[in-house]
Write an enzyme that holds these catalytic residues in place. Structure first.
Site, PDB file in Angstrom:
ATOM      1  N   CYS A 206     -18.950   6.021  -0.545  1.00 29.85           N
ATOM      2  CA  CYS A 206     -18.102   7.197  -0.317  1.00 29.85           C
ATOM      3  C   CYS A 206     -19.024   8.243   0.287  1.00 29.85           C
ATOM      4  O   CYS A 206     -20.143   8.445  -0.220  1.00 29.85           O
ATOM      5  CB  CYS A 206     -17.512   7.700  -1.637  1.00 29.85           C
ATOM      6  SG  CYS A 206     -16.768   9.352  -1.533  1.00 29.85           S
TER       7      CYS A 206
ATOM      8  N   CYS B 260     -15.327   8.826   6.449  1.00 33.37           N
ATOM      9  CA  CYS B 260     -14.756   8.689   5.109  1.00 33.37           C
ATOM     10  C   CYS B 260     -14.481   7.207   4.868  1.00 33.37           C
ATOM     11  O   CYS B 260     -13.740   6.581   5.633  1.00 33.37           O
ATOM     12  CB  CYS B 260     -13.449   9.489   5.073  1.00 33.37           C
ATOM     13  SG  CYS B 260     -12.471   9.262   3.593  1.00 33.37           S
TER      14      CYS B 260
END
Ligand code: DGL
Length: 284
Positions: free
Chosen positions: A205, A95
């Site tokens: 992302c 992440c």
């Protein structure tokens, strides 16, 4: 089962410890706020098929991109502690938002290798013909000093546009990646970048590779889209080799999936993204 130090004990891995405890056959922990990290896990599974992989999605708290740094750090510590309890030999922070907000503090308190995700700014700057690059990120990443410093470090003579994409992770988490709403939202973010002449887009992302085709549809095939799954996997491989932690069995590794919001809808979504039926367990 051998036990490993808790995240706050500052015990470091030695080669003797590896031999003595067979740590190299223990699992690798991978986590994200939701299904985004599965794009990284998929690549790890392909490159390191003998490794046992534990995946945690903190779906109950997604999106991290709308949360404070303190909140993200707290969740990252809790998930990392849980991985250590499960005898993980390494952790992949799959992440971007958690990496920029929490990896430095995590590495100070944890003894096993921690691998983060960094957007492919450097290679994007190198390949961009018109020296115009866009990075799509969450709001929390766009405002993060560590991330902004990374952009400054690598941009050189290139115009780099940082584009936060609020709302996109929510649509992906709700299985609406192919919806008209998703296309509309992405068009609103991407069209101004196209008008500026951007020729290279960095996905900053781990959820965004799941809408790569939609992005391509909007931007056209001439725009290069850069992901990070392979470089992250290669970094994991290097770290495992360095610490003599590569799994030495010849069998297929197990994959186990956990979510802080485990229900049948989530299980279906995970199976769909993983492209195989799977059981989704409750985290913690
Ligand atoms: N997949 C994450 C990232 O790479 C987090 C997205 C979110 O939860 O906002 O940034």
């Amino acid at each position: 089962m051998p036990t490993q130090p808790k995240a706050n004990t500052h015990t470091f891995i030695t080669n003797d410890l590896v031999k003595q405890k067979n740590i190299n056959n223990q699992p690798i922990g991978i986590f994200d706020s939701g299904i985004g990290g599965l794009s990284i896990m998929h690549c790890i599974k392909q490159q390191l098929p003998h490794e046992d992989l534990l995946y945690v999605a903190d779906t109950l708290n997604a999106p991290y991109g709308e949360k404070s740094a303190a909140f993200i750090q707290q969740r990252v510590n809790e998930i990392a502690d849980w991985f250590v309890e499960k005898n993980a030999k390494a952790i992949v922070v799959a992440c971007n938002t958690a990496t920029v907000n929490a990896i430095d503090q995590l590495r100070k308190t944890i003894s096993i290798p921690v691998i983060g995700v960094e957007p492919a700014i450097k290679p994007a700057v190198n390949i961009s013909q018109h020296k115009k690059v866009a990075i799509l990120v969450t709001k929390a990443t766009a405002e993060n000093q560590r991330f902004l410093a990374l952009v400054e470090q690598y941009k050189h003579n290139t115009e780099v546009y940082i584009q936060p994409c609020p709302g996109l992770v929510e649509l992906i988490e709700h299985d609406k990646k192919n919806s008209a709403d998703c296309k509309l939202l992405l068009t609103a973010y991407l069209q101004p970048l196209m008008a500026k002449g951007v020729d290279t887009i960095v996905l900053g992302c781990t959820h965004y590779p799941l809408v790569k085709e939609v992005i391509s549809d909007i931007c056209g095939n001439d725009v290069v889209i850069m992901e990070t799954a392979l470089p992250v996997t290669e970094q994991l491989q290097r770290q495992l080799a360095l610490h003599q932690l590569i799994n030495n069995t010849n069998t297929d590794g197990a994959t186990t999936f956990y979510s802080s919001k485990s229900c049948s809808t989530q299980q279906r979504l995970f199976s769909h993204i993983w492209q195989q039926p799977l059981s989704l367990h409750k985290f913690p």
